[in-house]
Structure formats: C-alpha cells, structure tokens
Design an enzyme around this catalytic site. Structure first.
Site, PDB file in Angstrom:
ATOM      1  N   SER A  12       0.809  -1.219   0.000  1.00 21.76           N
ATOM      2  CA  SER A  12       0.000   0.000   0.000  1.00 21.76           C
ATOM      3  C   SER A  12       0.840   1.265   0.000  1.00 21.76           C
ATOM      4  O   SER A  12       0.397   2.312  -0.494  1.00 21.76           O
ATOM      5  CB  SER A  12      -0.945   0.022   1.203  1.00 21.76           C
ATOM      6  OG  SER A  12      -0.219  -0.041   2.423  1.00 21.76           O
ATOM      7  N   ASP A 188      -1.504   7.169  10.214  1.00 24.71           N
ATOM      8  CA  ASP A 188      -2.213   6.199  11.052  1.00 24.71           C
ATOM      9  C   ASP A 188      -1.255   5.254  11.771  1.00 24.71           C
ATOM     10  O   ASP A 188      -1.673   4.227  12.293  1.00 24.71           O
ATOM     11  CB  ASP A 188      -3.193   5.390  10.200  1.00 24.71           C
ATOM     12  CG  ASP A 188      -2.505   4.719   9.003  1.00 24.71           C
ATOM     13  OD1 ASP A 188      -1.253   4.727   8.940  1.00 24.71           O
ATOM     14  OD2 ASP A 188      -3.210   4.183   8.132  1.00 24.71           O
ATOM     15  N   HIS A 191       0.964   4.527   7.284  1.00 21.31           N
ATOM     16  CA  HIS A 191       0.967   5.173   5.971  1.00 21.31           C
ATOM     17  C   HIS A 191       1.448   6.622   6.083  1.00 21.31           C
ATOM     18  O   HIS A 191       1.337   7.250   7.127  1.00 21.31           O
ATOM     19  CB  HIS A 191      -0.434   5.099   5.362  1.00 21.31           C
ATOM     20  CG  HIS A 191      -0.887   3.687   5.159  1.00 21.31           C
ATOM     21  ND1 HIS A 191      -1.756   3.056   6.037  1.00 21.31           N
ATOM     22  CD2 HIS A 191      -0.566   2.782   4.208  1.00 21.31           C
ATOM     23  CE1 HIS A 191      -1.963   1.821   5.607  1.00 21.31           C
ATOM     24  NE2 HIS A 191      -1.257   1.627   4.504  1.00 21.31           N
TER      25      HIS A 191
END
Length: 241
Positions: A12, A188, A191
């Site tokens: 991600s 968070d 990320h």
C-alpha cells in the site's frame, strides 16, 4: 512513441504513491522524470513479499512494449511482512523473497537496475488506535519492523543492489527511532503524510543520481525536442531528428 520506464513495486505504501492529496512519492518521481522516463506504479495494499515474488515476472512482461526497457525496478515490501497477524511471514522468508525478486529482474533484463527500499518505521500508538477502530488489535511493533529493516539491508548487500534505508529517511543518519518524528510522518502509524512522501521522493531521486548517474533526471535528455528548437516549416521531420 515509446519511452523507457521505472517500475515501483510494493504494497500500500506504493499503491498510494500517486495520491495527490498526500503529495505521493511516486508522483514526485514522475514529475522529476517527465519526458524522460515513465514511472509505472504497481502497488498492492495488504500484500507482502511472498505475493510479490510470484507476481513480479508477469508484471515485468506486461509492461514491456516493443523497443522499450524497464530501466529501474524499485522494490518496497516489508511493512506487511513484519506484521504479527496473518499478513506476516518469517524474516528469513522475507530475505529470500527479496533475493528471488532481484534474480527475476536480472533474468528478464540483466541491465535493469534494482533499488530496494527498507520497511519504514511505524508508530505503535497511532496504529493501535487505527486497528481498534477496525475492530482489531495491535499487530505491528517497532522492534520487529526494525528486524525486517535490518534484513532488507542484508539482502541488498548479498544481492549487490543498493538499499534506501527508510529509518535514515525518517530519522537522518543515526537511524535512531524517535516516536515524535514517527508520529509527525505517519497518518495512522503506518501510511505516509505529505511530508513523509516528499522526504521519500527526494531520497529516491538522490539515490538514483548517486547509484545510477546515467538516470539522473537533471542530466537526462527530454524525449522530443524543446519547442523553440522545432522547425515548424519542416514538420514532421524536425520533431524526430
């Protein structure tokens, strides 16, 4: 018109690398290489290096138009590999997966450069809050992530490829963990914020210029001539000479 490319391959942290709201590090690179190289993003949220090693060859083959080359592959796995839930894998498997991916790239094109990026630091407090909101529990830890970071550095040395150490990107040369810095750089706990993306984009460019100087965007020629150099009375020939 064909143009060579850079492939960004990872989880991600790569998938979000073109997020304009977060000044994504992939977009930062694409802007630097405009009219020089295409930056192609293949990021898969939640994936680890075990998935990646099986996917890399088909991906490389799928982005190979005739007469073009993948000049550089940036491999950025490890954040999920280091997790303590079902996403995680043993650290020795992670190392072997990185080595296998380097070999896959070399078999496809021995001239393709490879750059590994180590797993970045995390912030346990922020990530725990995020996981509780999702109905889960803390599944990432600073020390385990550091172990995978160290293993990525080892894999780079064994494979003979450079590694961009995210702990130095976040904490400068000492690479000493600092919770306050991590908190400022992570949305968070995992990320990247806009600041972290800019730091990484700049660090990747600096690494490319140092390790692969022929790919330094400041010295690479543009594809197609500068508009003032075009002879508009001799089109289309003056575009392609």
């Amino acid at each position: 018109m064909e143009i060579d490319r850079i492939l960004l391959f990872g989880d991600s942290l790569t998938q979000f690398s073109f997020d304009s709201d977060r000044c994504g590090w992939g977009a930062y690179l694409q802007n630097a290489f405009v009219r020089r190289l295409d930056v192609v993003q293949r990021g898969y949220g939640g994936y680890n290096s075990e998935h990646g090693k099986h996917m890399l060859k088909p991906i490389l083959e799928s982005i190979l138009p005739p007469k073009t080359r993948t000049r550089l592959v940036v491999i950025f796995f490890g954040a999920n590999d280091a997790a303590t839930n079902f996403q995680g894998i043993p650290v020795e498997h992670y190392k072997q997966n990185l080595l296998d991916m380097v070999q896959t790239i070399r078999k496809c094109d021995a001239e393709t450069h490879v750059l590994l990026i180590s797993p970045p630091p995390i912030h346990e407090g922020l990530w725990e809050k995020h996981m509780i909101k999702q109905g889960g529990t803390l599944n990432r830890h600073v020390e385990r992530t550091r172990l995978f970071r160290d293993t990525c550095l080892e894999a780079g040395r064994e494979a003979g490829v450079p590694v961009l150490d995210m702990w130095k990107v976040f904490f400068q040369d000492s690479a000493e963990y600092n919770a306050d810095s991590a908190k400022r750089l992570l949305l968070d706990g995992l990320h990247f914020t806009s600041k972290a993306n800019r730091l990484l984009g700049k660090a990747v460019l600096e690494t490319i210029a140092k390790q692969f100087p022929e790919m330094n965007p400041e010295t690479m020629k543009w594809q197609m001539p500068y508009w003032k150099d075009i002879d508009n009375k001799a089109l289309p020939e003056s575009l392609f000479r």
